[in-house]
Write a protein that holds these residues in place. Structure first.
Motif, short mmCIF file in Angstrom:
data_model
loop_
_atom_site.label_atom_id
_atom_site.label_comp_id
_atom_site.label_asym_id
_atom_site.label_seq_id
_atom_site.Cartn_x
_atom_site.Cartn_y
_atom_site.Cartn_z
N ALA A 1 0.76 -0.95 0.08
CA ALA A 1 -0.11 0.05 0.01
C ALA A 1 0.85 1.10 0.02
N VAL A 2 0.74 2.07 -0.91
CA VAL A 2 1.69 3.14 -1.21
C VAL A 2 0.80 4.57 -1.65
N ALA A 3 1.36 5.76 -1.08
CA ALA A 3 1.06 6.88 -1.50
C ALA A 3 2.19 7.71 -2.03
N LEU A 4 2.19 7.82 -3.37
CA LEU A 4 3.49 8.45 -3.90
C LEU A 4 3.28 9.96 -3.84
N ILE A 5 4.14 10.93 -3.19
CA ILE A 5 3.70 12.34 -3.01
C ILE A 5 4.86 13.02 -3.64
N ARG A 6 4.31 13.61 -4.71
CA ARG A 6 5.04 14.46 -5.68
C ARG A 6 5.35 15.94 -5.23
N LEU A 7 6.29 16.20 -4.39
CA LEU A 7 6.53 17.52 -3.53
C LEU A 7 7.54 18.38 -4.70
N ASN A 8 6.89 19.74 -4.51
CA ASN A 8 7.91 20.82 -4.91
C ASN A 8 7.12 22.07 -4.14
N ILE B 1 -1.62 8.69 -6.00
CA ILE B 1 -0.67 9.72 -6.22
C ILE B 1 -1.15 10.98 -5.98
N TYR B 2 -0.35 11.97 -5.23
CA TYR B 2 -0.70 13.09 -4.79
C TYR B 2 0.37 14.15 -4.88
N ASN B 3 -0.06 15.32 -5.48
CA ASN B 3 0.96 16.51 -5.56
C ASN B 3 0.80 17.25 -4.24
N LEU B 4 2.16 17.49 -3.73
CA LEU B 4 2.21 18.14 -2.33
C LEU B 4 2.84 19.62 -2.60
N THR B 5 2.23 20.76 -2.33
CA THR B 5 2.76 21.99 -2.40
C THR B 5 1.81 23.02 -1.96
N GLY B 6 2.11 24.04 -2.12
CA GLY B 6 0.93 25.23 -1.58
C GLY B 6 -0.05 25.61 -2.60
N PRO B 7 -0.85 26.28 -2.16
CA PRO B 7 -2.24 26.40 -3.06
C PRO B 7 -1.94 27.37 -4.25
N ALA B 8 -1.09 28.20 -4.01
CA ALA B 8 -0.82 29.29 -5.14
C ALA B 8 0.19 29.06 -6.22
N THR B 9 0.22 29.52 -7.31
CA THR B 9 0.97 29.82 -8.33
C THR B 9 1.81 31.24 -8.11
N LEU B 10 3.12 31.11 -7.64
CA LEU B 10 3.66 32.30 -7.13
C LEU B 10 4.53 32.97 -8.51
N SER B 11 4.57 34.17 -8.40
CA SER B 11 5.55 35.03 -9.46
C SER B 11 6.69 35.17 -8.69
N VAL B 12 7.78 34.98 -9.38
CA VAL B 12 9.18 34.99 -8.82
C VAL B 12 9.24 36.84 -8.95
N ARG B 13 8.75 37.42 -9.83
CA ARG B 13 8.78 38.94 -9.74
C ARG B 13 8.18 39.45 -8.51
N GLU B 14 7.14 38.92 -8.17
CA GLU B 14 6.16 39.45 -7.17
C GLU B 14 6.94 39.24 -5.74
N SER C 1 2.86 22.46 -9.80
CA SER C 1 1.93 21.41 -9.56
C SER C 1 0.75 22.07 -8.79
N ASN C 2 -0.38 21.33 -9.14
CA ASN C 2 -1.67 21.55 -8.40
C ASN C 2 -1.91 20.60 -7.29
N ALA C 3 -2.18 20.99 -6.24
CA ALA C 3 -2.10 20.10 -5.03
C ALA C 3 -3.63 20.37 -4.44
N ALA C 4 -4.42 20.57 -5.35
CA ALA C 4 -5.94 20.59 -4.75
C ALA C 4 -6.53 19.32 -4.36
N ALA C 5 -5.89 17.97 -4.87
CA ALA C 5 -6.57 16.88 -4.58
C ALA C 5 -6.09 16.34 -2.99
N ILE C 6 -4.79 16.73 -2.66
CA ILE C 6 -4.31 16.41 -1.22
C ILE C 6 -4.86 17.51 -0.17
N SER C 7 -5.14 18.46 -0.64
CA SER C 7 -5.65 19.65 0.19
C SER C 7 -7.20 19.24 0.50
N HIS C 8 -7.82 18.73 -0.52
CA HIS C 8 -9.31 18.16 -0.39
C HIS C 8 -9.09 16.96 0.66
#
Length: 356
Positions: free
Chosen positions: A208-215, A270-283, A309-316
């Motif tokens: 039983a595995v959960a693959l967590i794609r972190l960035n 499989i789940y992406n793991l990151t924050g909820p926002a797409t961040l701008s380097v400039r901002e 990455s979109n982490a909506a699934a793990i946040s849900h």
């Protein structure tokens, strides 16, 4: 109380205005959430953490130990690594985490690994791939090939990376788990290989595995936000070609990695793991410049695509990561302005050709 409600409650807790010492930082990074304390009560133990000597492993192990203490359960936590930096092992020993020094590239060490009901797999190689790709492939695929059958009866959360995805348009909001993998470069390809090894043993042996794609995980001593803040503080121009990124506070990432044991499945989830926002380097660089009271210069222009990455699934499933970005930016700016220690391990998040 539901997991979502408990996680939401954390976001309303008072956050520190600043974090001014490494002891305070480590205490904060290992402070368990109510949701994690409840989750830890469900583990039979032992909990084995493989690759526990890296950037995230020590605080993850102590976080699990503190959660067990608060839950009033006698969970055995065992951290396993080569421990090339003895200070990490000493720190774990001081915090009542069992440690075991094992070179996981040596399959002959298999009898040394303790039994476990739950496993967190943090082993991975990235930097130096361009010069020695064979070692990266060995670390990322050969080790899972013998570790997975060793723990076929356990539940396992195995860390992967968002690098398995291609670069995508920033306005899309990031790759989702159902997108085809399209690795760029040997490091990313080896990470797909790691996932496939775990998938094979999950399908063949029922692991039983959960693959967590972190960035990317960040704290005050390393991470993409520290990289940007250091450039701003030093007056170096910020390269905008990788114009967008994701990140997550390391304390939140570790909390969610431990709770992802409840999400394991065969075949793997499989789940992406990151924050909820797409961040701008400039901002983000501009905001760090304001906090550091430094002018900010930029090089080049934003490309249309980035590694996102979109982490909506793990946040849900587990609730959103609670630590607000603005608080992390304030902590980092103050930390660097005061000369706080950095690990000098650049993320190289700006790399677009997959060469690390």
């Amino acid at each position: 109380m539901s997991i979502m409600a408990m996680t939401d409650s954390i976001s309303h807790m008072d956050l520190p205005e600043s974090i001014d010492s490494e002891s305070a930082l480590d205490e904060y990074l290992t402070r368990p959430s109510p949701a994690l304390v409840e989750h830890i009560r469900t583990l039979k133990g032992p909990l084995v953490i493989l690759g526990a000597g890296g950037k995230m492993g020590p605080t993850l192990a102590v976080l699990a130990r503190r959660a067990a203490q608060q839950a009033g359960c006698r969970l055995e936590v065992c951290a396993i690594s080569r421990f090339s930096q003895p200070a990490a092992r000493d720190w774990l020993d001081q915090h009542d985490v069992q440690t075991l020094s094992v070179d996981l590239l040596d399959e002959g060490s298999k009898p040394l690994l303790p039994d476990a009901s739950d496993v967190i797999y943090l082993v991975g190689g990235k930097f130096g791939t361009a010069d020695n790709p064979a070692r990266t492939w060995a670390v990322n695929t050969a080790i899972p090939a013998w570790v997975a059958p060793r723990y076929a009866a356990a539940r396992m959360v195995a860390l992967s990376t968002g690098n398995v995805y291609p670069l995508t348009p920033a306005e899309r909001g990031g790759s989702i788990e159902q997108d085809p993998v399209a690795p760029v470069g040997e490091y990313a390809a080896s990470c797909v290989g790691r996932e496939r090894i775990f998938e094979f043993h999950s399908r063949e042996r029922g692991l039983a595995v959960a693959l967590i794609r972190l960035n990317y995980a960040v704290e005050l001593r390393y991470g993409v936000l520290v990289d940007l803040a250091a450039q701003v503080l030093a007056g170096r121009p910020v390269d905008l070609r990788m114009g967008h990124f994701n990140c997550i506070w390391q304390g939140d990432a570790n909390d969610m990695i431990l709770r992802a044991l409840s999400l394991t499945a065969s075949p793997p989830s499989i789940y992406n793991l990151t924050g909820p926002a797409t961040l701008s380097v400039r901002e983000i660089a501009t905001r760090l410049g304001q906090l550091l009271e430094r002018p900010v210069e930029f090089l080049h222009q934003e490309s249309a695509t980035a590694l996102l990455s979109n982490a909506a699934a793990i946040s849900h499933a587990l609730g959103p990561p609670p630590t607000p970005l603005e608080a992390v930016l304030r902590w980092i700016a103050r930390w660097l302005a005061r000369g706080g220690r950095r690990w000098n391990k650049p993320t190289h998040f700006e790399v677009r050709d997959g060469r690390f």
